[in-house]
Design an enzyme around this catalytic site. Structure first.
Site, PDB file in Angstrom:
ATOM      1  CG  HIS A  71      -2.098   0.918   1.031  1.00 14.54           C
ATOM      2  ND1 HIS A  71      -2.071   2.259   1.351  1.00 14.54           N
ATOM      3  CD2 HIS A  71      -3.323   0.690   0.495  1.00 14.54           C
ATOM      4  CE1 HIS A  71      -3.230   2.797   1.037  1.00 14.54           C
ATOM      5  NE2 HIS A  71      -4.013   1.876   0.507  1.00 14.54           N
ATOM      6  NE  ARG A 106      -9.495  -0.131   2.944  1.00 14.30           N
ATOM      7  CZ  ARG A 106      -9.109   0.437   1.796  1.00 14.30           C
ATOM      8  NH1 ARG A 106      -9.967   1.169   1.103  1.00 14.30           N
ATOM      9  NH2 ARG A 106      -7.877   0.299   1.340  1.00 14.30           N
ATOM     10  CG  ASP A 143      -8.144  -4.232  -4.010  1.00 12.68           C
ATOM     11  OD1 ASP A 143      -9.355  -4.037  -3.863  1.00 12.68           O
ATOM     12  OD2 ASP A 143      -7.355  -3.368  -4.414  1.00 12.68           O
TER      13      ASP A 143
HETATM   14  N1  HAX Z   1       4.261  -7.359  -5.024  1.00 17.94           N
HETATM   15  C1  HAX Z   1       5.484  -7.154  -5.568  1.00 17.94           C
HETATM   16  N2  HAX Z   1       6.171  -6.011  -5.490  1.00 17.94           N
HETATM   17  C2  HAX Z   1       5.599  -5.014  -4.782  1.00 17.94           C
HETATM   18  C3  HAX Z   1       4.343  -5.159  -4.157  1.00 17.94           C
HETATM   19  C4  HAX Z   1       3.651  -6.378  -4.326  1.00 17.94           C
HETATM   20  N3  HAX Z   1       2.444  -6.587  -3.820  1.00 17.94           N
HETATM   21  N4  HAX Z   1       4.045  -3.999  -3.529  1.00 17.94           N
HETATM   22  C5  HAX Z   1       5.073  -3.157  -3.762  1.00 17.94           C
HETATM   23  N5  HAX Z   1       6.011  -3.777  -4.522  1.00 17.94           N
HETATM   24  C6  HAX Z   1       7.218  -3.191  -5.078  1.00 17.94           C
HETATM   25  C7  HAX Z   1       6.847  -2.053  -6.013  1.00 17.94           C
HETATM   26  O1  HAX Z   1       6.453  -2.536  -7.294  1.00 17.94           O
HETATM   27  C8  HAX Z   1       8.099  -1.223  -6.032  1.00 17.94           C
HETATM   28  O2  HAX Z   1       9.007  -1.872  -6.904  1.00 17.94           O
HETATM   29  P1  HAX Z   1      10.023  -1.028  -7.836  1.00 17.94           P
HETATM   30  O3  HAX Z   1      10.885  -0.305  -6.877  1.00 17.94           O
HETATM   31  O4  HAX Z   1      10.697  -2.082  -8.633  1.00 17.94           O
HETATM   32  O5  HAX Z   1       9.139  -0.114  -8.666  1.00 17.94           O
HETATM   33  C9  HAX Z   1       8.595  -1.376  -4.610  1.00 17.94           C
HETATM   34  O6  HAX Z   1       7.991  -2.570  -4.071  1.00 17.94           O
HETATM   35  C10 HAX Z   1       8.268  -0.212  -3.705  1.00 17.94           C
HETATM   36  O7  HAX Z   1       6.883   0.036  -3.755  1.00 17.94           O
HETATM   37  P2  HAX Z   1       6.116   0.680  -2.496  1.00 17.94           P
HETATM   38  O8  HAX Z   1       6.701   2.037  -2.265  1.00 17.94           O
HETATM   39  O9  HAX Z   1       6.087  -0.259  -1.364  1.00 17.94           O
HETATM   40  O10 HAX Z   1       4.628   0.785  -3.036  1.00 17.94           O
HETATM   41  P3  HAX Z   1       3.971   1.932  -3.914  1.00 17.94           P
HETATM   42  O11 HAX Z   1       3.488   2.998  -2.991  1.00 17.94           O
HETATM   43  O12 HAX Z   1       4.845   2.340  -5.049  1.00 17.94           O
HETATM   44  O13 HAX Z   1       2.744   1.153  -4.543  1.00 17.94           O
HETATM   45  C11 HAX Z   1       0.950  -0.393  -4.561  1.00 17.94           C
HETATM   46  C12 HAX Z   1       1.657   0.722  -3.769  1.00 17.94           C
HETATM   47  C13 HAX Z   1      -0.347  -0.724  -3.849  1.00 17.94           C
HETATM   48  C14 HAX Z   1       0.623   0.113  -5.967  1.00 17.94           C
HETATM   49  C15 HAX Z   1       1.883  -1.622  -4.612  1.00 17.94           C
HETATM   50  O14 HAX Z   1       2.086  -2.110  -3.317  1.00 17.94           O
HETATM   51  C16 HAX Z   1       1.363  -2.716  -5.520  1.00 17.94           C
HETATM   52  O15 HAX Z   1       1.612  -2.702  -6.732  1.00 17.94           O
HETATM   53  N6  HAX Z   1       0.588  -3.739  -4.939  1.00 17.94           N
HETATM   54  C17 HAX Z   1      -0.025  -4.751  -5.730  1.00 17.94           C
HETATM   55  C18 HAX Z   1      -1.265  -4.206  -6.433  1.00 17.94           C
HETATM   56  C19 HAX Z   1      -2.366  -3.879  -5.426  1.00 17.94           C
HETATM   57  O16 HAX Z   1      -2.652  -4.654  -4.537  1.00 17.94           O
HETATM   58  N7  HAX Z   1      -3.031  -2.720  -5.620  1.00 17.94           N
HETATM   59  C20 HAX Z   1      -4.168  -2.320  -4.801  1.00 17.94           C
HETATM   60  C21 HAX Z   1      -3.822  -1.288  -3.757  1.00 17.94           C
HETATM   61  C22 HAX Z   1      -4.996  -0.898  -2.897  1.00 17.94           C
HETATM   62  C23 HAX Z   1      -5.914  -0.043  -3.686  1.00 17.94           C
HETATM   63  O17 HAX Z   1      -5.666   1.094  -4.025  1.00 17.94           O
HETATM   64  N8  HAX Z   1      -7.005  -0.590  -4.062  1.00 17.94           N
HETATM   65  O18 HAX Z   1      -7.790   0.060  -4.885  1.00 17.94           O
END
Ligand code: HAX
Length: 435
Positions: free
Chosen positions: A317, A326, A372
Protein backbone atom coordinates in the site's frame (compact mmCIF):
# COMPACT_ATOMS: atom_id res chain seq x y z
CA UNK A 1 -33.83 17.10 3.12
CA UNK A 2 -32.24 15.92 6.36
CA UNK A 3 -28.65 16.02 5.04
CA UNK A 4 -29.11 19.53 3.68
CA UNK A 5 -30.36 20.92 6.97
CA UNK A 6 -27.61 19.29 9.04
CA UNK A 7 -24.83 20.54 6.74
CA UNK A 8 -26.37 23.99 6.61
CA UNK A 9 -26.32 24.21 10.41
CA UNK A 10 -22.60 23.33 10.60
CA UNK A 11 -21.41 25.39 7.70
CA UNK A 12 -20.78 28.81 9.30
CA UNK A 13 -18.34 27.37 11.85
CA UNK A 14 -16.43 25.33 9.22
CA UNK A 15 -16.22 28.34 6.93
CA UNK A 16 -14.78 30.45 9.76
CA UNK A 17 -12.08 27.84 10.45
CA UNK A 18 -11.15 27.60 6.78
CA UNK A 19 -11.12 31.39 6.40
CA UNK A 20 -8.85 31.78 9.39
CA UNK A 21 -6.36 29.22 7.97
CA UNK A 22 -6.39 30.78 4.52
CA UNK A 23 -6.23 34.42 5.60
CA UNK A 24 -4.34 34.52 8.90
CA UNK A 25 -2.01 31.51 8.75
CA UNK A 26 -1.33 31.05 5.05
CA UNK A 27 2.48 31.32 5.51
CA UNK A 28 2.88 28.69 8.23
CA UNK A 29 5.04 25.82 6.88
CA UNK A 30 3.34 22.41 6.92
CA UNK A 31 6.14 20.16 5.67
CA UNK A 32 9.19 19.91 3.44
CA UNK A 33 9.08 18.33 -0.02
CA UNK A 34 12.02 16.16 -1.06
CA UNK A 35 13.35 15.33 -4.52
CA UNK A 36 12.32 11.72 -3.83
CA UNK A 37 8.70 12.81 -3.37
CA UNK A 38 8.72 14.98 -6.48
CA UNK A 39 10.00 12.19 -8.72
CA UNK A 40 8.25 9.47 -6.70
CA UNK A 41 4.57 10.03 -7.37
CA UNK A 42 4.12 12.72 -4.69
CA UNK A 43 3.98 10.13 -1.90
CA UNK A 44 3.07 11.61 1.47
CA UNK A 45 3.20 15.25 0.35
CA UNK A 46 0.69 16.81 2.72
CA UNK A 47 -1.32 18.99 0.37
CA UNK A 48 -4.98 17.99 0.60
CA UNK A 49 -7.63 18.75 3.22
CA UNK A 50 -10.56 16.55 4.17
CA UNK A 51 -12.37 15.96 7.45
CA UNK A 52 -14.28 12.95 6.19
CA UNK A 53 -11.66 10.25 6.59
CA UNK A 54 -8.01 9.82 7.54
CA UNK A 55 -5.61 6.93 6.90
CA UNK A 56 -3.16 6.43 9.72
CA UNK A 57 -0.21 4.44 8.31
CA UNK A 58 -0.03 2.39 11.51
CA UNK A 59 -3.73 1.85 12.00
CA UNK A 60 -5.68 2.26 8.78
CA UNK A 61 -8.77 4.20 7.88
CA UNK A 62 -10.96 6.15 10.26
CA UNK A 63 -14.24 7.57 9.00
CA UNK A 64 -14.93 10.83 10.84
CA UNK A 65 -12.57 9.68 13.57
CA UNK A 66 -14.09 6.20 13.92
CA UNK A 67 -12.25 2.95 13.15
CA UNK A 68 -13.88 0.28 10.96
CA UNK A 69 -14.96 -1.92 13.92
CA UNK A 70 -16.38 1.17 15.67
CA UNK A 71 -18.32 2.20 12.56
CA UNK A 72 -19.74 -1.29 12.05
CA UNK A 73 -20.81 -1.48 15.70
CA UNK A 74 -22.25 2.04 15.97
CA UNK A 75 -24.26 2.52 12.77
CA UNK A 76 -27.93 1.47 12.84
CA UNK A 77 -28.95 -1.69 10.99
CA UNK A 78 -32.04 -2.79 9.11
CA UNK A 79 -34.17 -5.21 11.16
CA UNK A 80 -32.66 -8.69 11.03
CA UNK A 81 -29.49 -7.53 9.25
CA UNK A 82 -25.96 -8.04 10.46
CA UNK A 83 -24.42 -5.08 8.65
CA UNK A 84 -25.47 -1.41 8.93
CA UNK A 85 -27.50 0.74 6.57
CA UNK A 86 -25.32 2.20 3.82
CA UNK A 87 -27.48 5.33 4.21
CA UNK A 88 -26.22 5.57 7.80
CA UNK A 89 -22.64 5.52 6.59
CA UNK A 90 -23.39 8.27 4.03
CA UNK A 91 -24.92 10.31 6.85
CA UNK A 92 -21.81 9.77 8.98
CA UNK A 93 -19.48 10.81 6.14
CA UNK A 94 -21.46 13.95 5.34
CA UNK A 95 -22.53 15.07 8.81
CA UNK A 96 -19.76 13.73 11.03
CA UNK A 97 -22.10 12.10 13.56
CA UNK A 98 -23.61 8.65 13.97
CA UNK A 99 -27.24 8.81 12.81
CA UNK A 100 -30.21 7.39 14.64
CA UNK A 101 -32.03 4.58 12.88
CA UNK A 102 -34.67 7.07 11.73
CA UNK A 103 -32.03 9.38 10.28
CA UNK A 104 -30.31 6.53 8.42
CA UNK A 105 -33.71 5.47 7.07
CA UNK A 106 -34.39 9.04 5.93
CA UNK A 107 -31.26 8.85 3.72
CA UNK A 108 -32.36 5.45 2.42
CA UNK A 109 -35.78 6.90 1.57
CA UNK A 110 -34.18 9.79 -0.32
CA UNK A 111 -32.18 7.27 -2.35
CA UNK A 112 -35.27 5.19 -3.10
CA UNK A 113 -37.02 8.31 -4.48
CA UNK A 114 -34.09 9.04 -6.78
CA UNK A 115 -33.05 5.56 -7.92
CA UNK A 116 -34.78 5.51 -11.30
CA UNK A 117 -32.24 5.52 -14.14
CA UNK A 118 -33.38 7.17 -17.38
CA UNK A 119 -34.04 4.67 -20.18
CA UNK A 120 -31.52 6.29 -22.55
CA UNK A 121 -28.68 5.28 -20.22
CA UNK A 122 -29.64 1.61 -20.46
CA UNK A 123 -30.11 1.95 -24.20
CA UNK A 124 -26.60 3.35 -24.54
CA UNK A 125 -25.11 0.52 -22.46
CA UNK A 126 -26.94 -2.07 -24.53
CA UNK A 127 -25.50 -0.55 -27.73
CA UNK A 128 -21.91 -1.09 -26.60
CA UNK A 129 -19.85 -4.05 -27.88
CA UNK A 130 -20.41 -7.16 -25.73
CA UNK A 131 -16.78 -7.33 -24.64
CA UNK A 132 -16.64 -3.76 -23.28
CA UNK A 133 -15.12 -3.76 -19.78
CA UNK A 134 -17.79 -3.21 -17.10
CA UNK A 135 -15.80 -0.28 -15.71
CA UNK A 136 -16.04 1.44 -19.08
CA UNK A 137 -19.80 0.91 -18.98
CA UNK A 138 -20.05 2.29 -15.45
CA UNK A 139 -18.01 5.37 -16.25
CA UNK A 140 -20.02 5.97 -19.44
CA UNK A 141 -23.33 5.61 -17.61
CA UNK A 142 -22.26 8.14 -14.98
CA UNK A 143 -21.16 10.57 -17.68
CA UNK A 144 -24.40 10.06 -19.59
CA UNK A 145 -26.31 11.21 -16.48
CA UNK A 146 -24.44 14.54 -16.56
CA UNK A 147 -27.29 15.89 -18.62
CA UNK A 148 -29.33 15.92 -15.39
CA UNK A 149 -26.82 17.82 -13.26
CA UNK A 150 -28.59 20.40 -11.15
CA UNK A 151 -25.30 22.09 -10.31
CA UNK A 152 -24.42 22.58 -14.01
CA UNK A 153 -27.87 24.00 -14.66
CA UNK A 154 -27.89 26.38 -11.70
CA UNK A 155 -24.31 27.44 -12.33
CA UNK A 156 -25.24 28.57 -15.82
CA UNK A 157 -28.24 30.41 -14.38
CA UNK A 158 -25.83 32.37 -12.17
CA UNK A 159 -26.24 30.80 -8.71
CA UNK A 160 -24.15 32.45 -5.95
CA UNK A 161 -20.87 30.81 -4.90
CA UNK A 162 -22.07 30.34 -1.31
CA UNK A 163 -24.89 28.14 -2.56
CA UNK A 164 -22.85 25.90 -4.91
CA UNK A 165 -22.95 23.06 -2.43
CA UNK A 166 -26.74 22.81 -2.44
CA UNK A 167 -27.25 21.60 -6.04
CA UNK A 168 -24.02 19.58 -5.58
CA UNK A 169 -25.68 17.75 -2.69
CA UNK A 170 -28.70 17.11 -4.90
CA UNK A 171 -26.41 15.73 -7.63
CA UNK A 172 -24.56 13.62 -5.07
CA UNK A 173 -27.83 12.12 -3.79
CA UNK A 174 -29.16 11.51 -7.30
CA UNK A 175 -25.93 9.91 -8.45
CA UNK A 176 -25.30 7.68 -5.42
CA UNK A 177 -28.97 6.57 -5.55
CA UNK A 178 -28.54 5.33 -9.12
CA UNK A 179 -25.13 3.65 -8.79
CA UNK A 180 -26.36 0.28 -7.46
CA UNK A 181 -29.05 0.17 -10.13
CA UNK A 182 -26.56 0.89 -12.91
CA UNK A 183 -24.05 -1.60 -11.49
CA UNK A 184 -26.67 -4.37 -11.26
CA UNK A 185 -27.87 -3.53 -14.76
CA UNK A 186 -24.31 -3.85 -16.11
CA UNK A 187 -23.94 -7.19 -14.35
CA UNK A 188 -27.13 -8.59 -15.78
CA UNK A 189 -26.53 -7.13 -19.21
CA UNK A 190 -23.06 -8.63 -19.50
CA UNK A 191 -23.46 -11.95 -17.75
CA UNK A 192 -27.14 -12.75 -17.24
CA UNK A 193 -30.52 -12.11 -18.78
CA UNK A 194 -30.34 -8.27 -19.05
CA UNK A 195 -32.70 -5.87 -17.22
CA UNK A 196 -33.07 -5.31 -13.48
CA UNK A 197 -36.15 -5.41 -11.24
CA UNK A 198 -37.43 -2.02 -10.07
CA UNK A 199 -35.89 -0.51 -6.92
CA UNK A 200 -38.05 -1.63 -4.00
CA UNK A 201 -38.80 1.36 -1.73
CA UNK A 202 -39.36 -0.93 1.24
CA UNK A 203 -35.82 -2.28 1.06
CA UNK A 204 -32.53 -0.55 1.86
CA UNK A 205 -29.60 0.10 -0.50
CA UNK A 206 -27.84 -3.20 0.27
CA UNK A 207 -30.96 -5.36 0.04
CA UNK A 208 -31.99 -3.68 -3.19
CA UNK A 209 -28.59 -4.34 -4.67
CA UNK A 210 -28.75 -8.04 -3.73
CA UNK A 211 -32.22 -8.27 -5.24
CA UNK A 212 -31.25 -6.49 -8.43
CA UNK A 213 -28.14 -8.66 -8.86
CA UNK A 214 -30.33 -11.77 -8.74
CA UNK A 215 -28.01 -13.80 -6.47
CA UNK A 216 -29.33 -16.92 -4.79
CA UNK A 217 -28.70 -16.03 -1.14
CA UNK A 218 -30.23 -12.54 -1.18
CA UNK A 219 -30.12 -12.02 2.58
CA UNK A 220 -26.47 -13.02 2.92
CA UNK A 221 -25.44 -11.03 -0.14
CA UNK A 222 -27.34 -7.94 1.11
CA UNK A 223 -25.18 -7.98 4.23
CA UNK A 224 -22.05 -8.44 2.17
CA UNK A 225 -23.10 -5.56 -0.12
CA UNK A 226 -23.62 -3.28 2.89
CA UNK A 227 -20.23 -4.25 4.32
CA UNK A 228 -18.51 -3.92 0.94
CA UNK A 229 -19.93 -0.48 0.09
CA UNK A 230 -19.16 0.85 3.57
CA UNK A 231 -15.56 -0.42 3.54
CA UNK A 232 -14.81 0.86 0.04
CA UNK A 233 -16.40 4.27 0.47
CA UNK A 234 -13.52 6.50 1.41
CA UNK A 235 -9.77 6.32 2.01
CA UNK A 236 -8.84 9.98 2.52
CA UNK A 237 -8.20 12.24 -0.47
CA UNK A 238 -4.89 11.22 -2.04
CA UNK A 239 -5.82 7.85 -3.58
CA UNK A 240 -6.33 8.04 -7.33
CA UNK A 241 -10.12 7.69 -7.53
CA UNK A 242 -10.72 10.24 -4.77
CA UNK A 243 -8.07 12.59 -6.00
CA UNK A 244 -9.13 12.41 -9.65
CA UNK A 245 -12.74 13.15 -8.63
CA UNK A 246 -11.61 16.06 -6.50
CA UNK A 247 -9.23 17.44 -9.13
CA UNK A 248 -11.83 17.41 -11.88
CA UNK A 249 -14.46 18.75 -9.49
CA UNK A 250 -12.14 21.62 -8.57
CA UNK A 251 -12.72 23.10 -12.04
CA UNK A 252 -16.41 23.40 -11.06
CA UNK A 253 -17.19 20.43 -13.25
CA UNK A 254 -20.26 18.78 -11.76
CA UNK A 255 -20.54 15.54 -9.78
CA UNK A 256 -21.05 13.40 -12.89
CA UNK A 257 -18.01 14.66 -14.80
CA UNK A 258 -15.91 14.44 -11.67
CA UNK A 259 -16.93 10.93 -10.63
CA UNK A 260 -16.64 9.54 -14.14
CA UNK A 261 -12.99 10.71 -14.05
CA UNK A 262 -12.52 9.08 -10.66
CA UNK A 263 -13.87 5.79 -11.98
CA UNK A 264 -11.42 5.88 -14.87
CA UNK A 265 -8.63 6.04 -12.29
CA UNK A 266 -10.19 3.26 -10.24
CA UNK A 267 -10.06 1.06 -13.34
CA UNK A 268 -6.24 0.87 -13.18
CA UNK A 269 -4.51 -2.37 -12.08
CA UNK A 270 -2.57 -0.58 -9.34
CA UNK A 271 -5.82 0.72 -7.85
CA UNK A 272 -9.33 -0.79 -8.02
CA UNK A 273 -8.61 -3.39 -10.67
CA UNK A 274 -6.36 -5.17 -8.16
CA UNK A 275 -9.42 -6.91 -6.67
CA UNK A 276 -10.09 -8.83 -9.89
CA UNK A 277 -6.37 -9.56 -10.33
CA UNK A 278 -6.07 -10.79 -6.77
CA UNK A 279 -8.83 -13.37 -7.04
CA UNK A 280 -7.38 -14.38 -10.40
CA UNK A 281 -4.06 -15.02 -8.66
CA UNK A 282 -5.71 -17.07 -5.89
CA UNK A 283 -7.60 -19.20 -8.38
CA UNK A 284 -4.42 -19.68 -10.36
CA UNK A 285 -2.72 -21.00 -7.21
CA UNK A 286 -5.71 -23.24 -6.53
CA UNK A 287 -5.75 -24.62 -10.05
CA UNK A 288 -2.03 -25.07 -10.59
CA UNK A 289 -1.38 -26.55 -7.15
CA UNK A 290 -4.52 -28.71 -7.12
CA UNK A 291 -6.49 -27.15 -4.23
CA UNK A 292 -5.28 -25.60 -0.98
CA UNK A 293 -1.50 -26.12 -1.22
CA UNK A 294 1.12 -26.67 1.45
CA UNK A 295 2.81 -23.56 2.85
CA UNK A 296 6.01 -24.56 1.03
CA UNK A 297 4.24 -24.82 -2.33
CA UNK A 298 2.58 -21.45 -1.80
CA UNK A 299 5.90 -19.88 -0.78
CA UNK A 300 7.44 -21.11 -4.03
CA UNK A 301 4.45 -19.95 -6.10
CA UNK A 302 4.71 -16.44 -4.61
CA UNK A 303 8.41 -16.31 -5.43
CA UNK A 304 7.71 -17.51 -8.98
CA UNK A 305 5.26 -14.59 -9.37
CA UNK A 306 7.86 -12.09 -8.18
CA UNK A 307 10.64 -13.68 -10.26
CA UNK A 308 8.31 -13.41 -13.27
CA UNK A 309 8.49 -9.63 -12.77
CA UNK A 310 4.91 -9.37 -11.48
CA UNK A 311 3.46 -7.90 -8.29
CA UNK A 312 1.43 -9.99 -5.88
CA UNK A 313 -1.96 -8.33 -6.12
CA UNK A 314 -3.71 -7.41 -2.90
CA UNK A 315 -0.46 -6.80 -1.02
CA UNK A 316 1.32 -3.52 -0.37
CA UNK A 317 0.00 0.00 0.00
CA UNK A 318 1.14 3.52 -0.74
CA UNK A 319 0.26 4.81 2.75
CA UNK A 320 -0.61 1.89 5.05
CA UNK A 321 2.12 0.02 6.89
CA UNK A 322 -0.02 -2.64 8.60
CA UNK A 323 -2.72 -5.11 7.44
CA UNK A 324 -5.57 -3.05 6.08
CA UNK A 325 -8.49 -3.05 8.58
CA UNK A 326 -10.80 -3.33 5.56
CA UNK A 327 -9.08 -6.65 4.78
CA UNK A 328 -9.45 -7.73 8.41
CA UNK A 329 -13.18 -6.87 8.49
CA UNK A 330 -13.87 -8.90 5.34
CA UNK A 331 -11.71 -11.82 6.48
CA UNK A 332 -13.59 -11.91 9.81
CA UNK A 333 -16.89 -11.91 7.90
CA UNK A 334 -15.74 -14.81 5.72
CA UNK A 335 -14.40 -16.80 8.67
CA UNK A 336 -17.62 -16.25 10.61
CA UNK A 337 -19.88 -17.31 7.73
CA UNK A 338 -18.03 -19.78 5.54
CA UNK A 339 -14.71 -20.73 7.16
CA UNK A 340 -14.47 -24.01 5.24
CA UNK A 341 -14.63 -22.39 1.80
CA UNK A 342 -11.43 -23.40 -0.04
CA UNK A 343 -10.67 -19.92 -1.36
CA UNK A 344 -11.13 -18.41 2.10
CA UNK A 345 -8.72 -20.98 3.52
CA UNK A 346 -6.31 -20.23 0.70
CA UNK A 347 -6.59 -16.43 1.18
CA UNK A 348 -5.86 -16.99 4.86
CA UNK A 349 -2.78 -19.04 4.03
CA UNK A 350 -1.62 -16.37 1.58
CA UNK A 351 -1.94 -13.86 4.44
CA UNK A 352 0.35 -16.12 6.44
CA UNK A 353 2.96 -16.70 3.71
CA UNK A 354 3.10 -13.73 1.30
CA UNK A 355 4.14 -10.98 3.76
CA UNK A 356 7.22 -13.06 4.62
CA UNK A 357 8.05 -13.50 0.92
CA UNK A 358 7.68 -9.75 0.25
CA UNK A 359 9.85 -9.02 3.30
CA UNK A 360 12.53 -11.38 1.99
CA UNK A 361 12.39 -9.68 -1.39
CA UNK A 362 12.82 -6.39 0.45
CA UNK A 363 11.18 -4.05 -2.03
CA UNK A 364 7.61 -3.40 -0.88
CA UNK A 365 7.46 -0.86 1.94
CA UNK A 366 4.36 -2.61 3.23
CA UNK A 367 4.26 -6.40 2.88
CA UNK A 368 0.76 -6.63 4.41
CA UNK A 369 -2.58 -7.23 2.66
CA UNK A 370 -4.74 -4.38 1.43
CA UNK A 371 -8.52 -4.29 0.90
CA UNK A 372 -8.30 -6.16 -2.41
CA UNK A 373 -6.64 -9.29 -0.99
CA UNK A 374 -9.97 -10.79 0.06
CA UNK A 375 -12.87 -8.82 -1.41
CA UNK A 376 -13.17 -10.93 -4.59
CA UNK A 377 -13.14 -14.17 -2.57
CA UNK A 378 -16.32 -13.09 -0.78
CA UNK A 379 -18.06 -12.18 -4.03
CA UNK A 380 -17.04 -15.53 -5.49
CA UNK A 381 -18.60 -17.37 -2.56
CA UNK A 382 -21.97 -15.72 -3.22
CA UNK A 383 -21.86 -16.69 -6.88
CA UNK A 384 -20.67 -13.38 -8.35
CA UNK A 385 -17.82 -15.00 -10.24
CA UNK A 386 -17.23 -12.63 -13.12
CA UNK A 387 -13.92 -11.08 -12.02
CA UNK A 388 -13.99 -8.09 -14.28
CA UNK A 389 -17.17 -6.92 -12.52
CA UNK A 390 -15.46 -6.56 -9.14
CA UNK A 391 -14.08 -3.08 -9.72
CA UNK A 392 -17.62 -1.90 -10.49
CA UNK A 393 -18.60 -2.93 -6.96
CA UNK A 394 -15.66 -0.90 -5.64
CA UNK A 395 -16.91 2.01 -7.78
CA UNK A 396 -20.38 1.95 -6.19
CA UNK A 397 -18.82 2.12 -2.73
CA UNK A 398 -16.27 4.76 -3.70
CA UNK A 399 -19.07 6.95 -5.04
CA UNK A 400 -20.23 7.53 -1.45
CA UNK A 401 -16.91 8.86 -0.21
CA UNK A 402 -16.02 11.03 -3.17
CA UNK A 403 -19.50 12.54 -3.34
CA UNK A 404 -19.42 13.43 0.36
CA UNK A 405 -16.05 15.08 -0.28
CA UNK A 406 -17.30 16.97 -3.31
CA UNK A 407 -20.23 18.42 -1.36
CA UNK A 408 -17.88 19.68 1.36
CA UNK A 409 -15.33 20.93 -1.17
CA UNK A 410 -18.07 23.10 -2.69
CA UNK A 411 -19.42 24.13 0.71
CA UNK A 412 -16.00 25.33 1.83
CA UNK A 413 -15.16 26.90 -1.51
CA UNK A 414 -12.09 24.71 -2.10
CA UNK A 415 -10.19 26.23 -5.03
CA UNK A 416 -9.01 24.99 -8.40
CA UNK A 417 -6.09 22.56 -7.96
CA UNK A 418 -2.95 23.53 -9.78
CA UNK A 419 0.37 22.15 -8.48
CA UNK A 420 3.65 23.41 -9.92
CA UNK A 421 5.99 21.37 -12.11
CA UNK A 422 9.76 21.64 -12.57
CA UNK A 423 12.05 20.43 -15.35
CA UNK A 424 14.62 17.66 -14.76
CA UNK A 425 17.38 20.27 -15.14
CA UNK A 426 15.79 22.43 -12.44
CA UNK A 427 15.71 19.46 -10.08
CA UNK A 428 19.34 18.63 -10.87
CA UNK A 429 20.28 22.25 -10.14
CA UNK A 430 18.46 22.06 -6.80
CA UNK A 431 20.40 18.86 -5.99
CA UNK A 432 23.75 20.43 -7.01
CA UNK A 433 23.05 23.50 -4.89
CA UNK A 434 22.21 21.31 -1.87
CA UNK A 435 25.76 19.93 -2.21
N1 HAX B 1 4.26 -7.36 -5.02
C1 HAX B 1 5.48 -7.15 -5.57
N2 HAX B 1 6.17 -6.01 -5.49
C2 HAX B 1 5.60 -5.01 -4.78
C3 HAX B 1 4.34 -5.16 -4.16
C4 HAX B 1 3.65 -6.38 -4.33
N3 HAX B 1 2.44 -6.59 -3.82
N4 HAX B 1 4.05 -4.00 -3.53
C5 HAX B 1 5.07 -3.16 -3.76
N5 HAX B 1 6.01 -3.78 -4.52
C6 HAX B 1 7.22 -3.19 -5.08
C7 HAX B 1 6.85 -2.05 -6.01
O1 HAX B 1 6.45 -2.54 -7.29
C8 HAX B 1 8.10 -1.22 -6.03
O2 HAX B 1 9.01 -1.87 -6.90
P1 HAX B 1 10.02 -1.03 -7.84
O3 HAX B 1 10.88 -0.31 -6.88
O4 HAX B 1 10.70 -2.08 -8.63
O5 HAX B 1 9.14 -0.11 -8.67
C9 HAX B 1 8.59 -1.38 -4.61
O6 HAX B 1 7.99 -2.57 -4.07
C10 HAX B 1 8.27 -0.21 -3.71
O7 HAX B 1 6.88 0.04 -3.76
P2 HAX B 1 6.12 0.68 -2.50
O8 HAX B 1 6.70 2.04 -2.26
O9 HAX B 1 6.09 -0.26 -1.36
O10 HAX B 1 4.63 0.79 -3.04
P3 HAX B 1 3.97 1.93 -3.91
O11 HAX B 1 3.49 3.00 -2.99
O12 HAX B 1 4.84 2.34 -5.05
O13 HAX B 1 2.74 1.15 -4.54
C11 HAX B 1 0.95 -0.39 -4.56
C12 HAX B 1 1.66 0.72 -3.77
C13 HAX B 1 -0.35 -0.72 -3.85
C14 HAX B 1 0.62 0.11 -5.97
C15 HAX B 1 1.88 -1.62 -4.61
O14 HAX B 1 2.09 -2.11 -3.32
C16 HAX B 1 1.36 -2.72 -5.52
O15 HAX B 1 1.61 -2.70 -6.73
N6 HAX B 1 0.59 -3.74 -4.94
C17 HAX B 1 -0.02 -4.75 -5.73
C18 HAX B 1 -1.27 -4.21 -6.43
C19 HAX B 1 -2.37 -3.88 -5.43
O16 HAX B 1 -2.65 -4.65 -4.54
N7 HAX B 1 -3.03 -2.72 -5.62
C20 HAX B 1 -4.17 -2.32 -4.80
C21 HAX B 1 -3.82 -1.29 -3.76
C22 HAX B 1 -5.00 -0.90 -2.90
C23 HAX B 1 -5.91 -0.04 -3.69
O17 HAX B 1 -5.67 1.09 -4.02
N8 HAX B 1 -7.00 -0.59 -4.06
O18 HAX B 1 -7.79 0.06 -4.88
Amino acid sequence: MILHDKISAQLPAWRERMKSLAKEHADVVVDQVTVGQVVGGMRDIKSLVTDISYVDPAEGIRFRGMSIPEVLAALPKPDGAEMPYVGGLFYLLLIGAVPTKRQAEAVEKEWAKRAKVPAYVFKMLKAMPKDTHPMTLLSQAVLALQNDSLFAKQYHEGIKKDAYWEPTLEDAMNLTAKLPVIAAFIYRLKYKDGGVPKYDRKLDYGANFARMMGVEDEKGYADLARLYFILHSDHESGNVSAHATHLVGSTLSDAYYAFSAGLNGLAGPLHGLANQECLGWLIDVHKKLGGVPSREQLYQFAWDTLNGGKVIPGYGHAVLRVPDPRFTAQMSYAKAHFPQDELVRLADMVFDVVPAVLKEQGKAKNPAPNVDAISGTLQYYYGVREFDFYTVLFGVGRGLGVMANLVWARALGQPLERPKSLSTKMLEDIVAKAG
